[in-house]
Design a protein around this motif. Structure first.
Motif, mmCIF file in Angstrom:
data_model
loop_
_atom_site.group_PDB
_atom_site.id
_atom_site.type_symbol
_atom_site.label_atom_id
_atom_site.label_comp_id
_atom_site.label_asym_id
_atom_site.label_seq_id
_atom_site.Cartn_x
_atom_site.Cartn_y
_atom_site.Cartn_z
ATOM 1 N N ALA A 1 0.833 -1.209 0.000
ATOM 2 C CA ALA A 1 0.000 0.000 0.000
ATOM 3 C C ALA A 1 0.862 1.251 0.000
ATOM 4 O O ALA A 1 0.509 2.267 -0.615
ATOM 5 C CB ALA A 1 -0.929 -0.015 1.210
ATOM 6 N N GLN B 1 2.184 1.847 -3.473
ATOM 7 C CA GLN B 1 1.066 2.302 -4.295
ATOM 8 C C GLN B 1 0.736 3.760 -3.990
ATOM 9 O O GLN B 1 0.491 4.560 -4.896
ATOM 10 C CB GLN B 1 -0.147 1.410 -4.061
ATOM 11 N N SER B 2 0.753 4.138 -2.707
ATOM 12 C CA SER B 2 0.442 5.502 -2.312
ATOM 13 C C SER B 2 1.476 6.489 -2.856
ATOM 14 O O SER B 2 1.125 7.571 -3.341
ATOM 15 C CB SER B 2 0.388 5.591 -0.780
ATOM 16 N N GLN C 1 0.899 6.727 -6.602
ATOM 17 C CA GLN C 1 -0.374 7.388 -6.882
ATOM 18 C C GLN C 1 -0.271 8.892 -6.657
ATOM 19 O O GLN C 1 -0.890 9.686 -7.379
ATOM 20 C CB GLN C 1 -1.477 6.793 -6.005
ATOM 21 N N HIS C 2 0.523 9.292 -5.669
ATOM 22 C CA HIS C 2 0.708 10.726 -5.401
ATOM 23 C C HIS C 2 1.318 11.412 -6.623
ATOM 24 O O HIS C 2 0.923 12.535 -6.973
ATOM 25 C CB HIS C 2 1.614 10.903 -4.179
ATOM 26 N N GLU D 1 -0.460 1.184 8.236
ATOM 27 C CA GLU D 1 -0.310 2.112 7.116
ATOM 28 C C GLU D 1 1.002 2.884 7.211
ATOM 29 O O GLU D 1 1.461 3.240 8.295
ATOM 30 C CB GLU D 1 -1.488 3.088 7.108
ATOM 31 N N LEU E 1 1.739 9.106 3.969
ATOM 32 C CA LEU E 1 2.486 10.000 3.075
ATOM 33 C C LEU E 1 2.666 11.351 3.751
ATOM 34 O O LEU E 1 1.724 11.916 4.307
ATOM 35 C CB LEU E 1 1.731 10.177 1.759
#
Length: 342
Positions: A168, A171-172, A175-176, A326, A329
Motif C-alpha cells: 500500500a 502504491q500511495s 499514486q501521489h 499504514e 504519506l
C-alpha cells in the motif's frame, strides 16, 4: 518534535522536555509558551497535564518488566523508534522495557532469552530489522508468557505479528505522483531479495495498472538502499531517450543520491522532475527542497505490540492474522505537477 523545534527556534530536546513536562528541567515560562504556541500552530494537540497513573490496568497481562529482543540495534533507526513506541505505551502502566540485541546468533540468542527471563519479564516482543518471514526459534514456543512479533511473522501464524503495509505504501507513493499528472514515473528499488523492496515495487506496479499506465521495465532500476546507488541509478535514468518526469526512490537515502545526480544535470526539483522517498528519516526534512516521503510506522508498531501483550485474549492460542500498519504519506516540497499540466 523536529517540526515544532524549527518553528519555535529551539532544540528538539527542549520540545521534548516541554511536551513531556519533564521534572527537574529549568525552562523559562516564555520558552514553554513559545513551544506550546508553535505546536498548536502546526496542528498538534498538547498532552494533558501529567497525572498519577495506576501501575497497570486490572486487565493487563503484564507485570512490571517487558522483554524486547531485536536482531540488529545499531544499523538503522527503525529498532530505536520501535523501542520508543513500546516504552511510551508501557510506561503509563508502570512497565519497564528491557532490550537485548541478538544478531540472530544461534548460541547467544537463547542466552539472551535466559537473561531476560532472569529479570522476570511477563511478555516478549521479538523484532527483526528487515521485514520478513521467520522460523520462530524453539524458545519462543516454549515461553509461558505472551509473545508478539514485530516486523516479522511466521508461516504458521503462531504469534500475533505486525509489519508495515509496504505494498500500500508503494502504491500511495506512486499514486501521489500520478495525481500530479505524471505518467512516466521511474522507481529505484532496494535489494530485490528483501521483502520491503518486493512489496514497494508491487505497490508501484499496482498504481500504474490502476491508472492504465503501461509498465516500462526501463524505468525500474535496481539499487541497494544507499545514496551512491541512488546517484548511479538516476544517472542511468537521465540517459534514457525519454526521461522520466518523476522518480519514486524506495528509501530516503536513495533519494539523497538522486537529488545530487539531478542537480549535477542542471535539473530543478520539483520544477523539472519530482521525487518521492520512503522511510521519513531525519534528513528528509533538511534536503532542498524538503523530501516528500512515507513514514515507516515502527513507533506505532511498538505501541501496537504492547497493546497485544496487554490483551488477556492473547493467550488463547490458535492462529493470529498479520496486522499491517499504514505508511502515511508526508507531503513536502519535492513534488509538483508535470510540466504542461500546470
Amino acid at each position: 518534535m523536529t517540526d515544532i523545534a524549527k518553528a519555535a527556534g529551539c532544540s528538539q530536546a527542549t520540545v521534548s522536555f516541554v511536551l513531556n513536562n519533564t521534572p527537574g528541567i529549568k525552562l523559562s515560562a516564555q520558552t514553554r509558551q513559545r513551544v506550546a504556541e508553535a505546536a498548536r500552530a502546526l496542528g498538534y494537540r498538547l498532552p494533558a497535564p501529567t497525572r498519577v497513573m495506576p501501575r497497570r490496568s486490572p486487565v493487563t497481562m503484564l507485570d512490571g518488566v517487558i522483554g524486547f529482543m531485536v536482531d540488529q540495534l545499531a544499523t538503522s533507526p527503525e529498532a530505536v523508534v520501535a523501542i520508543e513506541g513500546a516504552r511510551q505505551a508501557s510506561w503509563n502502566a508502570g512497565n519497564v522495557v528491557l532490550v537485548a540485541q541478538t544478531m540472530n546468533d544461534p548460541v547467544m540468542e537463547p542466552r539472551a532469552m535466559e537473561a531476560l527471563k532472569a529479570q522476570h519479564i511477563s511478555g516478549l516482543i521479538y523484532m527483526t530489522i528487515f521485514t520478513r518471514e521467520i522460523v520462530a526459534p524453539e524458545f519462543l514456543h516454549a515461553l509461558d508468557m505472551p509473545v508478539v512479533l514485530l516486523n516479522c511473522y511466521t508461516a504458521d501464524y503462531a504469534f500475533p505479528a505486525v509489519v508495515p503495509s509496504e505494498i500500500a505504501g508503494g502504491q500511495s507513493a506512486t499514486q501521489h505522483l500520478i495525481d500530479h499528472g505524471h505518467r512516466r514515473i521511474a522507481t529505484i528499488t532496494g535489494e530485490p531479495w528483501m521483502q520491503a523492496a518486493q512489496d514497494r515495487l508491487e505497490g508501484y506496479r499496482r498504481a500504474l495498472a490502476t491508472a492504465d499506465i503501461p509498465f516500462d521495465a526501463d524505468l525500474v532500476i535496481e539499487g541497494d538502499w544507499s545514496a551512491s546507488a541512488g546517484y548511479a541509478a538516476t544517472v542511468r535514468l537521465l540517459q534514457l531517450e525519454q526521461q522520466p518526469t518523476a522518480i519514486f526512490c524506495q528509501n530516503d537515502r536513495t533519494a539523497i543520491g538522486c537529488y545530487e545526480a539531478l542537480k549535477e544535470a542542471g535539473l530543478h526539483i520539483p520544477e523539472d522532475i519530482s521525487v518521492v522517498g520512503y522511510d521519513d528519516e531525519e534528513i528528509a526534512r533538511h534536503l532542498f527542497p524538503p523530501l516528500t516521503t512515507l513514514i515507516l510506522p515502527h513507533q506505532a508498531m511498538g505501541q501496537w505490540a504492547i497493546e497485544q501483550l496487554e490483551t488477556p485474549a492473547h493467550q488463547a492460542g490458535g492462529r493470529h492474522p498479520i496486522t499491517k500498519l499504514e505508511c502515511p504519506l508526508v507531503e513536502r516540497g519535492s513534488v509538483a505537477a508535470v510540466k504542461g499540466d500546470r
